[in-house]
Design a protein around this motif. Sequence first.
Motif, PDB file in Angstrom:
ATOM      1  N   ALA A  56       0.661  17.132  10.553  1.00 57.93           N
ATOM      2  CA  ALA A  56      -0.381  17.186  11.580  1.00 57.93           C
ATOM      3  C   ALA A  56      -1.645  16.420  11.175  1.00 57.93           C
ATOM      4  O   ALA A  56      -2.718  16.656  11.736  1.00 57.93           O
ATOM      5  N   GLU A  57      -1.536  15.554  10.211  1.00 57.52           N
ATOM      6  CA  GLU A  57      -2.673  14.708   9.838  1.00 57.52           C
ATOM      7  C   GLU A  57      -2.224  13.254   9.811  1.00 57.52           C
ATOM      8  O   GLU A  57      -1.035  12.962   9.712  1.00 57.52           O
ATOM      9  N   GLY A  58      -3.203  12.345   9.894  1.00 54.24           N
ATOM     10  CA  GLY A  58      -2.865  10.940   9.781  1.00 54.24           C
ATOM     11  C   GLY A  58      -2.637  10.541   8.341  1.00 54.24           C
ATOM     12  O   GLY A  58      -3.064  11.240   7.424  1.00 54.24           O
ATOM     13  N   PRO A  59      -1.960   9.427   8.105  1.00 55.48           N
ATOM     14  CA  PRO A  59      -1.770   8.942   6.737  1.00 55.48           C
ATOM     15  C   PRO A  59      -3.108   8.652   6.066  1.00 55.48           C
ATOM     16  O   PRO A  59      -4.040   8.179   6.703  1.00 55.48           O
ATOM     17  N   LEU A 116       0.843  -1.192   0.000  1.00 55.09           N
ATOM     18  CA  LEU A 116       0.000   0.000   0.000  1.00 55.09           C
ATOM     19  C   LEU A 116       0.880   1.244   0.000  1.00 55.09           C
ATOM     20  O   LEU A 116       2.009   1.229   0.499  1.00 55.09           O
ATOM     21  N   TRP A 117       0.333   2.289  -0.519  1.00 58.02           N
ATOM     22  CA  TRP A 117       0.959   3.616  -0.420  1.00 58.02           C
ATOM     23  C   TRP A 117       0.016   4.532   0.338  1.00 58.02           C
ATOM     24  O   TRP A 117      -1.187   4.565   0.072  1.00 58.02           O
ATOM     25  N   TYR A 118       0.605   5.264   1.287  1.00 59.23           N
ATOM     26  CA  TYR A 118      -0.137   6.244   2.047  1.00 59.23           C
ATOM     27  C   TYR A 118       0.503   7.601   1.839  1.00 59.23           C
ATOM     28  O   TYR A 118       1.715   7.729   1.674  1.00 59.23           O
ATOM     29  N   LYS A 119      -0.326   8.620   1.928  1.00 51.68           N
ATOM     30  CA  LYS A 119       0.118  10.004   1.802  1.00 51.68           C
ATOM     31  C   LYS A 119      -0.158  10.695   3.122  1.00 51.68           C
ATOM     32  O   LYS A 119      -1.201  10.485   3.737  1.00 51.68           O
ATOM     33  N   LYS A 120       0.786  11.500   3.563  1.00 52.82           N
ATOM     34  CA  LYS A 120       0.605  12.143   4.862  1.00 52.82           C
ATOM     35  C   LYS A 120       0.974  13.618   4.780  1.00 52.82           C
ATOM     36  O   LYS A 120       2.087  13.977   4.396  1.00 52.82           O
ATOM     37  N   TYR A 121       0.022  14.443   5.204  1.00 49.93           N
ATOM     38  CA  TYR A 121       0.279  15.875   5.356  1.00 49.93           C
ATOM     39  C   TYR A 121       0.685  16.129   6.810  1.00 49.93           C
ATOM     40  O   TYR A 121       0.341  15.356   7.713  1.00 49.93           O
TER      41      TYR A 121
END
Lengths: 113, 118
Positions: A41-44, A34-39
């Motif tokens: 102060a936010e969760g993936p 899987l690929w997750y994106k994270k900003y």
Amino acid sequence: DQQVKQNSPSLSVQEGRISILNCDYTNSMFDYFLWYKKYPAEGPTFLISISSIKDKNEDGRFTVFLNKSAKHLSLHIVPSQPGDSAVYFCAASATFGNEKLTFGTGTRLTIIP
Amino acid sequence: GAVVSQHPSWVICKSGTSVKIECRSLDFQATTMFWYRQFPKQSLMLMATSNEGSKATYEQGVEKDKFLINHASLTLSTLTVTSAHPEDSSFYICSARDLLGGEWDTQYFGPGTRLTVL
């Protein structure tokens, strides 16, 4: 023992060009990725996934490629947009009810306008 | 989309005290929640798997008596760091799996809690 590796801690890409993020793994039991994106102060946030029975999965601008023999996967983003600037995590799991994810260290992608 | 919240987002405590972190699924039910820890410039490391109504399953090397996990309802799991020490300072993040979900994209992450132990 880092079983999932993202060797590039950061990547800068011009807007409109292709971004390629790489991920390597060592555990041959992994068969779902899987690929997750994270900003900040936010969760993936889940982005895209691929099962080991496939070598490619595409969703809009995002495509994930899997090379099982090389234990390597990559995420392609094309065209890259400023909103794609974030940290991208690669994660892997083994199936049969095992939902545990093993994450890579992340790659910070910066899209240059 | 589904939202997972964590509270507090940031906590500072003195060494030896205990800190409780809450993880809530706001608009869905989660039979399973996961707790991760992330040290600077490192990956998210799974600490434990929390199942509603049963004991948590801890990963190797994680002290269950130090990191107490309670999953009392389908929308709430708590992580209590007992007798915290400076080496416990880290970013703790939870994820929740949708009860009705069958695919990986139904595991939702909270925003994380930054713990600093003085």
